[in-house]
Design a protein around this motif. Structure first.
Motif, mmCIF file in Angstrom:
data_model
loop_
_atom_site.group_PDB
_atom_site.id
_atom_site.type_symbol
_atom_site.label_atom_id
_atom_site.label_comp_id
_atom_site.label_asym_id
_atom_site.label_seq_id
_atom_site.Cartn_x
_atom_site.Cartn_y
_atom_site.Cartn_z
ATOM 1 N N LEU A 59 0.846 -1.185 0.000
ATOM 2 C CA LEU A 59 0.000 0.000 0.000
ATOM 3 C C LEU A 59 0.886 1.241 0.000
ATOM 4 O O LEU A 59 1.713 1.417 0.884
ATOM 5 C CB LEU A 59 -0.902 0.025 1.240
ATOM 6 N N THR A 60 0.711 2.104 -1.000
ATOM 7 C CA THR A 60 1.405 3.392 -1.045
ATOM 8 C C THR A 60 0.349 4.471 -0.836
ATOM 9 O O THR A 60 -0.494 4.694 -1.702
ATOM 10 C CB THR A 60 2.128 3.598 -2.386
ATOM 11 N N ILE A 61 0.406 5.133 0.316
ATOM 12 C CA ILE A 61 -0.691 5.999 0.764
ATOM 13 C C ILE A 61 -0.322 7.465 0.562
ATOM 14 O O ILE A 61 0.669 7.947 1.101
ATOM 15 C CB ILE A 61 -1.023 5.739 2.242
ATOM 16 N N ASN A 63 -1.733 10.861 1.551
ATOM 17 C CA ASN A 63 -2.729 11.498 2.407
ATOM 18 C C ASN A 63 -3.375 12.711 1.764
ATOM 19 O O ASN A 63 -4.564 12.969 1.935
ATOM 20 C CB ASN A 63 -2.084 11.926 3.735
ATOM 21 N N THR A 68 -4.656 5.833 -2.518
ATOM 22 C CA THR A 68 -3.735 4.752 -2.163
ATOM 23 C C THR A 68 -3.514 3.875 -3.378
ATOM 24 O O THR A 68 -4.467 3.430 -4.026
ATOM 25 C CB THR A 68 -4.289 3.905 -1.009
ATOM 26 N N SER A 149 -5.774 6.246 5.164
ATOM 27 C CA SER A 149 -4.951 7.389 5.543
ATOM 28 C C SER A 149 -3.934 6.960 6.596
ATOM 29 O O SER A 149 -4.031 5.864 7.147
ATOM 30 C CB SER A 149 -5.822 8.527 6.093
ATOM 31 N N TRP A 150 -2.966 7.831 6.884
ATOM 32 C CA TRP A 150 -1.925 7.489 7.859
ATOM 33 C C TRP A 150 -1.535 8.717 8.657
ATOM 34 O O TRP A 150 -1.738 9.856 8.244
ATOM 35 C CB TRP A 150 -0.698 6.906 7.178
ATOM 36 N N ASN A 175 -8.065 2.451 7.927
ATOM 37 C CA ASN A 175 -8.612 1.826 6.724
ATOM 38 C C ASN A 175 -10.127 1.936 6.716
ATOM 39 O O ASN A 175 -10.816 1.305 7.532
ATOM 40 C CB ASN A 175 -8.187 0.360 6.650
ATOM 41 N N SER A 177 -11.630 1.754 3.495
ATOM 42 C CA SER A 177 -11.752 1.545 2.052
ATOM 43 C C SER A 177 -12.771 0.480 1.668
ATOM 44 O O SER A 177 -13.108 0.339 0.502
ATOM 45 C CB SER A 177 -10.389 1.147 1.474
#
Length: 465
Positions: A59-61, A63, A68, A149-150, A175, A177
């Motif tokens: 996962l490449t998030i 923000n 993602t 999101s992170w 998460n 999603s």
């Protein structure tokens, strides 16, 4: 012989019976046509294979745009010839127009012929794939989704003398999603990427995409391709088990915008509807300085407490830049490892070898008391009309400073001036800029000190030319 009324009733019954037989025939044939249609659709989908469970997922998030990038690897068994593969995104925020299929093994023998969206099958696409051999293939599925999101969190645990600290970081991934991601590797994008529209809007709307939407998806696709091709983190796509990543985390600066790619070590399961806090790093015995600042124009009578350190290898850090996040600081106060809360703050992105100051709030155990002991207005000059055209102000200030802690501290007192000024004092000071000086005073445990200065400010024609 039947009377006219009986004959009419008989004719009516015959007509109704004939009408019912006619429509029963029509309905039966119509139902048969519908049934045959469903049978034909079912027969057409008999050879469709649903995707098996993931082997790995990354996962490449991003923000800043609720975006993602998901990359999955799976093991599939193909037969020689035509194969049909189904992908479904029901009850998720996956953007179906961004889904791509790519073989990792036997890439020269496996070809995607086309992609279709089967009728009467909602939220599903179907790949038709031609394989030149029979056997297992490792494939990659990649797509965009929203709802993930992170945020970063840090904990600083200072020793009792506040000369060393343990510094740990973690990442909290949220998460929403609609999809679970098992055994996921998480990568965070630090910075702002501007797109025409957020992917969440695309995922929630089922309407036809106009040219602007097409351009947006093209930009997202290009963004993903650049990340795949440029990042050294992606070079080791594994033949034996999916995406083999480098052990050390790295930061990759892309050309699309000013942002950085940050990879969290390890893997974890990110379930839908959950927030997951994952350890990122821990550094022990990081050199730290407990530092205190006083500036009346900024903080009134408060003395502000700081922890100062450097994100560098000599400081036991420096393995990677640190993303934006919240910091909580504690101090060891007893031999049985009892900690007291010092304060909390937030930090911006911290590059390698960057000097860091954590502002942890006011501290009542360090006191600064300034007193104006003398004020004079001299050298008053008048113009021809009798108006004041120049004057000089002389001020004498006395400072009492006190450290009530059981450890030594470093105190930074800043003073601001305006106009044409000069300073006379026995204390050591440093000029910060044209309008500010600072006095840096070391204070031993439970020590009191005093110092004074005289400031002369010249106004109007009294100012130095």
């Amino acid at each position: 012989m039947p009377n006219p009324k009986e004959r009419a009733e008989s004719y009516g019954a015959v007509a109704i019976s004939s009408f019912l037989r006619h429509w029963t025939f029509v309905i039966r044939h119509f139902a048969a046509i519908i049934f045959l249609g469903f049978v034909a659709a079912a027969i057409a989908r008999i050879n469709v294979v649903t995707l098996p469970d993931r082997d790995t997922v990354q996962l490449t998030i991003y923000n800043s745009v609720d975006l993602t990038l998901v990359r999955e690897t799976r093991h599939l068994t193909f037969r020689k010839g035509l194969n049909k593969l189904e992908f479904s995104w029901a009850n998720t925020l996956i953007d179906p127009t961004s889904v791509e299929f790519k073989p990792h093994t036997h890439a020269d023998e496996v070809e995607v012929l086309d992609v279709s969206f089967p009728p009467r099958v909602a939220n599903t696409l179907e790949w038709r794939i031609n394989s030149e051999f029979t056997g297992d293939v490792i494939v990659e599925i990649q797509y965009f989704t929203s709802g993930i999101s992170w945020s970063a969190d840090y904990v600083a645990e200072a020793a009792r003398d506040e000369k060393l600290m343990n510094f740990a970081g973690s990442v909290r991934v949220n998460n929403r999603s609609g999809e679970d991601y098992e055994n996921a590797q998480v990568r965070l994008v630090v910075g702002v990427i501007r797109l025409v529209e957020e992917i969440a809007e695309l995922a929630r709307r089922g309407e036809e995409k106009d040219k602007a939407m097409t351009d947006l998806l093209k930009r997202k696709s290009e963004l993903g391709k650049q990340i795949y091709s440029r990042s050294r983190l992606d070079r080791a796509a594994g033949v034996a088990g999916g995406m083999a990543m480098e052990e050390a985390r790295k930061i990759v600066k892309e050309g699309v915008s000013e942002y950085f790619l940050f990879t969290v070590e390890g893997r974890d399961t990110i379930q839908n509807g959950w927030s997951k806090r994952m350890p990122s790093f821990r550094a022990d015995a990081v050199p730290v300085t407990s530092y205190y600042k006083f500036e009346k124009e900024r903080w009134d009578e408060n003395v502000m407490r700081y922890y100062r350190f450097t994100n560098s290898t000599p400081s036991q850090l420096g393995n990677e830049p640190l993303p934006d996040g919240a910091v909580k600081a504690f101090r060891l106060v007893s031999e049985d490892h009892l900690y007291s809360f010092v304060g909390s703050t937030s930090v911006k992105y911290i590059p390698l070898n960057e000097f860091v100051e954590l502002e942890l709030g006011p501290d009542r155990e360090v006191m600064v008391k300034p007193s104006l002991t003398e004020w004079q207005k001299t050298d008053i000059q008048f113009d021809q009309r009798g108006d004041v055209k120049g004057w000089t102000v002389k001020e004498t200030w006395r400072f009492e400073v006190q450290n009530s802690k059981d450890i030594p501290v470093m105190l930074d007192i800043r003073r601001n001036f305006s106009g044409d000024w000069s300073l006379t004092t026995a204390a050591t000071y440093e000029k910060v800029d044209a309008a500010k000086v600072k006095f840096v005073i070391p204070l031993a445990a439970r020590e009191k000190q005093t110092f004074s200065y005289e400031a002369v400010t010249r106004h109007g024609t009294s100012a130095t030319k």
